[in-house]
Motif scaffolding. Sequence first.
Motif, PDB file in Angstrom:
ATOM      1  N   PHE A   1     -45.313  15.250 -16.636  1.00 31.89           N
ATOM      2  CA  PHE A   1     -45.216  16.689 -16.917  1.00 31.89           C
ATOM      3  C   PHE A   1     -43.752  17.090 -16.875  1.00 31.89           C
ATOM      4  N   ASP A   2     -43.306  17.529 -18.001  1.00 31.84           N
ATOM      5  CA  ASP A   2     -41.889  17.889 -18.120  1.00 31.84           C
ATOM      6  C   ASP A   2     -41.720  19.353 -17.719  1.00 31.84           C
ATOM      7  N   LYS A   3     -41.177  19.592 -16.516  1.00 32.17           N
ATOM      8  CA  LYS A   3     -41.096  20.962 -15.992  1.00 32.17           C
ATOM      9  C   LYS A   3     -40.208  21.850 -16.846  1.00 32.17           C
ATOM     10  N   ASN A   4     -39.146  21.256 -17.400  1.00 30.58           N
ATOM     11  CA  ASN A   4     -38.217  22.043 -18.201  1.00 30.58           C
ATOM     12  C   ASN A   4     -38.884  22.540 -19.478  1.00 30.58           C
ATOM     13  N   ALA A   5     -39.620  21.626 -20.150  1.00 33.42           N
ATOM     14  CA  ALA A   5     -40.268  22.011 -21.398  1.00 33.42           C
ATOM     15  C   ALA A   5     -41.587  22.709 -21.115  1.00 33.42           C
ATOM     16  N   GLY A   6     -42.070  22.561 -19.861  1.00 35.69           N
ATOM     17  CA  GLY A   6     -43.331  23.187 -19.487  1.00 35.69           C
ATOM     18  C   GLY A   6     -44.527  22.543 -20.156  1.00 35.69           C
ATOM     19  N   GLY A   7     -44.444  21.258 -20.504  1.00 38.48           N
ATOM     20  CA  GLY A   7     -45.589  20.608 -21.130  1.00 38.48           C
ATOM     21  C   GLY A   7     -45.639  19.140 -20.784  1.00 38.48           C
ATOM     22  N   TYR A   8     -46.752  18.501 -21.167  1.00 33.62           N
ATOM     23  CA  TYR A   8     -46.899  17.085 -20.909  1.00 33.62           C
ATOM     24  C   TYR A   8     -46.220  16.270 -21.994  1.00 33.62           C
ATOM     25  N   GLN A   9     -45.605  15.149 -21.591  1.00 35.48           N
ATOM     26  CA  GLN A   9     -44.904  14.293 -22.548  1.00 35.48           C
ATOM     27  C   GLN A   9     -45.919  13.673 -23.490  1.00 35.48           C
ATOM     28  N   SER A  10     -45.514  13.468 -24.721  1.00 32.14           N
ATOM     29  CA  SER A  10     -46.476  12.904 -25.665  1.00 32.14           C
ATOM     30  C   SER A  10     -45.934  11.693 -26.420  1.00 32.14           C
ATOM     31  N   GLY A  11     -44.700  11.260 -26.096  1.00 36.24           N
ATOM     32  CA  GLY A  11     -44.118  10.131 -26.820  1.00 36.24           C
ATOM     33  C   GLY A  11     -44.977   8.880 -26.714  1.00 36.24           C
ATOM     34  N   ALA A  12     -44.851   7.990 -27.704  1.00 35.17           N
ATOM     35  CA  ALA A  12     -45.681   6.784 -27.743  1.00 35.17           C
ATOM     36  C   ALA A  12     -45.444   5.921 -26.506  1.00 35.17           C
ATOM     37  N   SER A  13     -44.176   5.891 -26.062  1.00 36.17           N
ATOM     38  CA  SER A  13     -43.851   5.032 -24.919  1.00 36.17           C
ATOM     39  C   SER A  13     -44.574   5.471 -23.657  1.00 36.17           C
ATOM     40  N   PHE A  14     -44.973   6.784 -23.614  1.00 33.61           N
ATOM     41  CA  PHE A  14     -45.672   7.269 -22.431  1.00 33.61           C
ATOM     42  C   PHE A  14     -47.091   6.739 -22.371  1.00 33.61           C
ATOM     43  N   LYS A  15     -47.543   6.180 -23.499  1.00 31.91           N
ATOM     44  CA  LYS A  15     -48.903   5.625 -23.504  1.00 31.91           C
ATOM     45  C   LYS A  15     -48.908   4.105 -23.439  1.00 31.91           C
ATOM     46  N   GLU A  16     -47.697   3.538 -23.377  1.00 28.78           N
ATOM     47  CA  GLU A  16     -47.611   2.063 -23.330  1.00 28.78           C
ATOM     48  C   GLU A  16     -48.089   1.554 -21.986  1.00 28.78           C
ATOM     49  N   ASN A  17     -48.799   0.443 -22.009  1.00 29.22           N
ATOM     50  CA  ASN A  17     -49.300  -0.121 -20.758  1.00 29.22           C
ATOM     51  C   ASN A  17     -48.228  -0.922 -20.038  1.00 29.22           C
ATOM     52  N   VAL A  18     -48.272  -0.852 -18.714  1.00 27.01           N
ATOM     53  CA  VAL A  18     -47.373  -1.676 -17.908  1.00 27.01           C
ATOM     54  C   VAL A  18     -48.206  -2.766 -17.250  1.00 27.01           C
ATOM     55  N   SER A  19     -47.738  -4.019 -17.392  1.00 20.94           N
ATOM     56  CA  SER A  19     -48.462  -5.128 -16.774  1.00 20.94           C
ATOM     57  C   SER A  19     -47.529  -5.878 -15.839  1.00 20.94           C
ATOM     58  N   ILE A  20     -48.129  -6.515 -14.879  1.00 17.30           N
ATOM     59  CA  ILE A  20     -47.356  -7.348 -13.952  1.00 17.30           C
ATOM     60  C   ILE A  20     -47.991  -8.729 -13.934  1.00 17.30           C
ATOM     61  N   GLU A  21     -47.121  -9.762 -13.966  1.00 17.10           N
ATOM     62  CA  GLU A  21     -47.645 -11.125 -13.952  1.00 17.10           C
ATOM     63  C   GLU A  21     -48.101 -11.461 -12.547  1.00 17.10           C
ATOM     64  N   VAL A  22     -49.338 -11.936 -12.423  1.00 16.64           N
ATOM     65  CA  VAL A  22     -49.833 -12.268 -11.092  1.00 16.64           C
ATOM     66  C   VAL A  22     -50.109 -13.755 -10.943  1.00 16.64           C
ATOM     67  N   PHE A  23     -50.037 -14.471 -12.039  1.00 14.77           N
ATOM     68  CA  PHE A  23     -50.127 -15.911 -11.979  1.00 14.77           C
ATOM     69  C   PHE A  23     -49.552 -16.435 -13.277  1.00 14.77           C
ATOM     70  N   ASP A  24     -49.265 -17.729 -13.288  1.00 13.48           N
ATOM     71  CA  ASP A  24     -48.671 -18.318 -14.474  1.00 13.48           C
ATOM     72  C   ASP A  24     -49.462 -17.910 -15.722  1.00 13.48           C
ATOM     73  N   GLY A  25     -48.904 -16.981 -16.505  1.00 17.59           N
ATOM     74  CA  GLY A  25     -49.537 -16.569 -17.752  1.00 17.59           C
ATOM     75  C   GLY A  25     -50.651 -15.552 -17.591  1.00 17.59           C
ATOM     76  N   VAL A  26     -50.930 -15.090 -16.350  1.00 21.17           N
ATOM     77  CA  VAL A  26     -51.978 -14.088 -16.155  1.00 21.17           C
ATOM     78  C   VAL A  26     -51.309 -12.747 -15.846  1.00 21.17           C
ATOM     79  N   ASP A  27     -51.480 -11.794 -16.783  1.00 22.30           N
ATOM     80  CA  ASP A  27     -50.902 -10.464 -16.571  1.00 22.30           C
ATOM     81  C   ASP A  27     -52.016  -9.498 -16.165  1.00 22.30           C
ATOM     82  N   LEU A  28     -51.685  -8.593 -15.293  1.00 23.11           N
ATOM     83  CA  LEU A  28     -52.664  -7.583 -14.903  1.00 23.11           C
ATOM     84  C   LEU A  28     -52.097  -6.217 -15.251  1.00 23.11           C
TER      85      LEU A  28
END
Lengths: 527, 291
Positions: free
Chosen positions: B146-173
């Motif tokens: 939530f962008d307080k300055n603009a008073g709205g929620y961000q909508s850029g594509a990057s804000f919907k990109e998933n973040v994963s973390i590797e938890v084993f060789d080749g296994v991302d969660l």
Amino acid sequence: MRSTFMGLETSKRGLYTQQSALYTTGHNIGNANTPGYSRQRVNMQATSGFPGVGLNAGTVPGFLGTGVEAGSIQRIRDTFVDHQYRSEANKLGYWESRTKAIAQMEDVLGEPSEYGLQQSLSDFWQSLQTLASSPENGGARAVVVERGVAVADSFNYISKSIAEIKTNLGDEINVSAVNINSILGQITELNRQIADVEPNGYLPNDLYDARDGLLDQLSTYLPIEVSYEKTGGRAPAIAEGTVTIKIMTNDKPITVLQKNTFSNISINGKNETTGEMPKEITGFTCNGAPAGGAELSVADMKKSGELKSLVESYGYKETADGPVKGMYPDMLAKLDKMATAFATEFNKIHQGDPANGVYATDLDGKPGEEFFKVIDGTKPISASNIKVNENIISNPNKVAASTSKPVDSTDPTTNPEVGNGQNAQNLGNALFNKLAALGGSSVQGYFAQAIGQLGVAGQQAVKMAENSGTLLLSVSNRRDSISSVSLDEEMTDMIRFQQAYNASARMITVMDEALDKIINGMGTVGR
Amino acid sequence: MRVTQSMLSQNMLRNLSSSYNKMGKLQEQLNTGKKVNRPSDDPVVVMKSLGYGMQVNRVEQYQKNLGEVNNWLDSSDDAMDGVGQVLHRARELATNAANSGTVTANDREMIKIELEQLQEQLQDFANTKVGDKHIFSGKMTDKPLFDKNAGGYQSGASFKENVSIEVFDGVDLRVSTNASDLFNNINQLFTDIKNDTDDKYDFSAAIEEIDGLLDDVLMKRADIGARSNRAELMENRLMMQEGAAKKQRSENEDIDYEKTITDLITSESIHRATLSVGARIIQPSLTDFLR
């Protein structure tokens, strides 16, 4: 007709001879702890009987003994055992020197330990994983940079240390050549002295001992073959004569010492004014008579002796334009190959391939720069020529942890994805990716393999050094069993000779009494 | 064979130095706890130990990564729980407001004020932080959703990109939960109610919409729960892996203390025997008995 005083003369000879034996016993005891000393014995022989042979010889029943004399003083030694000793010393020289060279390399590589290259690579990987899960964390970035510096430092340190030891090995080859020449010079001098003395009928035992000691020393450096030439004149049959030394090779032996002359051995390609060694040894030249400039090439050198081992460690070429071989150059080449392959792969991932839609982006949305750079711009990247890009060191935000499409002047609206750590993960994989430059091994696998090979060579060298050491000791024991001084034996001899001396003295007393009878007791009838 | 003093002393020296060597090796092993300290001691063990060491390091790192995963998932679940509670309260308010017979215009005004508070609370949930990351901002973890300055929620594509973390060789969660649409929709609903000035807002329609949004929240939480389960499974697997890797490493390179100490005691008694035998053999010679 025998003389009146013959009995005195016979006993006097006994006194003298037993005295010589006692002196020799004293000499033996005195040298009981002298290295290379061989015990000496007085060869006693009965003097020729009376009367001598001839037409007008006196007529007495049978030969009458005239006593004893010290025929010669001989050292007790077995040349066959000497030959065995030198052949084992030669093997030991090779394996001991090899063991030392490998141990030094092991010390530098420091595996397995918490300070080796393996550990710094592993730490680097861990820091990249941490960055992958927290790409927005400045601390994680700083750690990646520091660990990257540690990896580059490890490569630098190991490569430099190995190069330094290689230089030391070169000095050692140099010193060995100087030693060999000095030994050859000393043996030549001894040859000369022996050739002077022997024709006069003497046995210069202490000179023989000195010469044998030098031959033992020489045999640790090179495989040698020793033969002897009689000196002639009135030399006794058991005189050893002058020695001729040949260096054994895979081809035909090279005579480097004969009588009064020896050939100086010089290292091919060495700068005689600066003393600088060639980068790799191609061989040695034996200058002057008797070798007459014969070439002892590395290919011809037998795989034996300290000199060959040093050459194999330092690096050599069998032909002038052949490949460089040798343990130290091999390890340096492996490290270089590994550093190059790792840095190339890492940089490739760190820079991405924007033209083909593969992005590697730093925290500011800019494409990644080279992570690893050369120190010296005129040379390609290698173990000794690798560092972390100073731009990245001064600004860890430049670590391209993300795969997001970068901001550029034409597309200012795209934001760098701060939470994207995908590329950090890819960078970590650089350690495990199978690389064509390493023949399909990973960096990690290639290093483990290099360490393994070194270990196998080291284990073999240690075992061989131990075996040849044991063999040398048993040959040395055999030699000592023949030549070294036993104090008990000398004491027994001492008593033997002392008693014989005493008995000879008593004989003189007896003669004295007999003569007294003749001189003072005879012809006084009626007095 | 003729035996001389020098042979005896040489042999004794050799025996002493070899037993010192043995004891030195054992001492080193006892000090480091390792069978091997340089590649030539045992190349196979050393090569294996490089591999096992790396393996242990990797498992340990994956366990650290998993800690991060749990951080994300737990905080996401907490935040979603909060969102659900906000929606429940909103539903209660809407139900009251819909009851037009008993609720006065004044009451409705009060409801609107409370809704406004709820809307702000929602913004806080949308900007939930774990450490220095905004967990609902997709890959833009440095920016609040939530962008307080603009008073709205961000909508850029990057804000919907998933973040994963590797938890084993080749296994991302996947650790991020894509909630920007959800927040946007809730926000839109609240804004619509707020903007209603003629007091004719259809709250029964709003209730239906809130029910739909609650379903969405439940779905997100179910998704988070499912991923937590996977993380837990992975944690167990890593724990087993760690045990196995450490055991392999230990079996490969660690010394057996009982055996090594016994060996040391044996070497020590051999050493003592060598010393005393040497002392007895070397001293007496014929010299001592001749007078």
